[in-house]
Design a protein around this motif. Sequence first.
Motif, PDB file in Angstrom:
ATOM      1  N   TYR A  13     -19.914  28.921  66.108  1.00 49.84           N
ATOM      2  CA  TYR A  13     -19.706  29.557  64.811  1.00 49.84           C
ATOM      3  C   TYR A  13     -18.211  29.671  64.531  1.00 49.84           C
ATOM      4  O   TYR A  13     -17.497  30.425  65.189  1.00 49.84           O
ATOM      5  N   CYS A  14     -17.735  28.904  63.557  1.00 46.64           N
ATOM      6  CA  CYS A  14     -16.321  28.931  63.177  1.00 46.64           C
ATOM      7  C   CYS A  14     -16.192  29.576  61.799  1.00 46.64           C
ATOM      8  O   CYS A  14     -16.897  29.179  60.869  1.00 46.64           O
ATOM      9  N   THR A  17     -18.389  27.459  59.246  1.00 44.63           N
ATOM     10  CA  THR A  17     -19.062  26.273  59.774  1.00 44.63           C
ATOM     11  C   THR A  17     -19.908  26.639  60.986  1.00 44.63           C
ATOM     12  O   THR A  17     -19.482  27.396  61.857  1.00 44.63           O
ATOM     13  N   LEU A  18     -21.099  26.091  61.028  1.00 47.66           N
ATOM     14  CA  LEU A  18     -21.957  26.203  62.199  1.00 47.66           C
ATOM     15  C   LEU A  18     -22.145  24.792  62.762  1.00 47.66           C
ATOM     16  O   LEU A  18     -22.665  23.904  62.084  1.00 47.66           O
ATOM     17  N   GLY A  37     -20.128  16.216  66.065  1.00 44.51           N
ATOM     18  CA  GLY A  37     -20.600  17.467  66.635  1.00 44.51           C
ATOM     19  C   GLY A  37     -19.672  18.049  67.668  1.00 44.51           C
ATOM     20  O   GLY A  37     -20.034  18.970  68.388  1.00 44.51           O
ATOM     21  N   SER A  38     -18.469  17.520  67.770  1.00 41.80           N
ATOM     22  CA  SER A  38     -17.533  18.025  68.775  1.00 41.80           C
ATOM     23  C   SER A  38     -17.129  19.465  68.481  1.00 41.80           C
ATOM     24  O   SER A  38     -17.150  19.916  67.352  1.00 41.80           O
ATOM     25  N   LEU A  64     -14.136  33.573  67.258  1.00 36.99           N
ATOM     26  CA  LEU A  64     -14.909  32.418  67.695  1.00 36.99           C
ATOM     27  C   LEU A  64     -16.086  32.870  68.542  1.00 36.99           C
ATOM     28  O   LEU A  64     -15.927  33.584  69.526  1.00 36.99           O
ATOM     29  N   THR A  65     -17.284  32.447  68.140  1.00 41.30           N
ATOM     30  CA  THR A  65     -18.511  32.812  68.839  1.00 41.30           C
ATOM     31  C   THR A  65     -19.356  31.569  69.064  1.00 41.30           C
ATOM     32  O   THR A  65     -19.422  30.693  68.197  1.00 41.30           O
TER      33      THR A  65
END
Length: 356
Positions: free
Chosen positions: A123-124, A70-71, A11-12, A93-94
Amino acid sequence: MNHEQDILEPGSSLHSYYDLGKVKKIMQEEDSMWLQTVYRERMGEVRSFYIDGGRDFMFADYRQSIERNTLIKTEVQDHTTVEMSFMMRMDNLTDRVNGKLTTYNSMRQNMHYVAPGSSVELYCRKDASYHNFDVYLDMKTLIKWELNYRPLDNFINAIQQKQTANLFKEEIPVTAATQCVLNEIKRCSMTGIARNIYMKGKVFELLAHQINHSERKEKLTGKQITSNFQLEEYDLDIIQKIARDIESNSKPFATIQDFSRFYGINEHKLKNGFKAIIGKPIFEYAESIRMDKARNLLMHSSKPIKEIAYEIGYKTPIAFTVAFKRHCGMLPKDFRAEGKSSIVIDNFLANYRTTD
């Protein structure tokens, strides 16, 4: 030393949830001041370059390549780490921290603390690239500074109450001066007490640049700088964009008129406002940026001086040589010769080990 292994915890993300304990242990075992790691999984790849910051700090240069949308969802575990973050490249990036949505922009910096128990969503986006340089320090180190700076006092108070907080309300541009300090941190080969002193000085220098910019903007926003003109928030943003353009661009020097027409700002405001905000006239600032790049290339590359002159935006090698001597007090070839000698000595001292 390269390591292709799971250095990161599950989860990093870019928000300092790196297992620095594992990194420090490896560096201690290898008696190394630097460590490069590679982390791969379905979302993409993270390449990290860790730098020993002496007794009080750890530095990390991260580069991420995202291969699929990816989230990442995670909850921050208990920690005491404060992060000074320099976002060099941020492609869309958000994140959402405790419900607050933030979009990150390239060439921005801030100091922040994400409280334990915070809910984080990152959010990636596919094909995005991220590059950030982070300075990690323990909150106890920060508290000891006692700088008598109200925003820092408020920041520390929030940390002590385990509240997520940023030192500055708005992100600050990453300037050429800041990039120069970051490069000096990466290249430092000192050890022991000398390294502790040097790294502490560099972190204070980074913070000084941040505070200086924040205070300048606060004083200048909406206030009259001279009796002839007034800068509003829009003008400040434009001038900062021009400064970043100068820092990232290697094209030949543009004129005041060129910048004025392209960015839609009055020439008088640009000329006087740039000096008021940045601290130097626009062309003196542009030349100082080019000289920083020139010194770095002369010290750390074997490129011919003629090639360096064109690369940093000079029309002729002669013009570059004249500017370099005026700015640095010596010819480029002499600076390179002197710099190479210093590198040899630094490398020798870094590798030297006393024996009984």
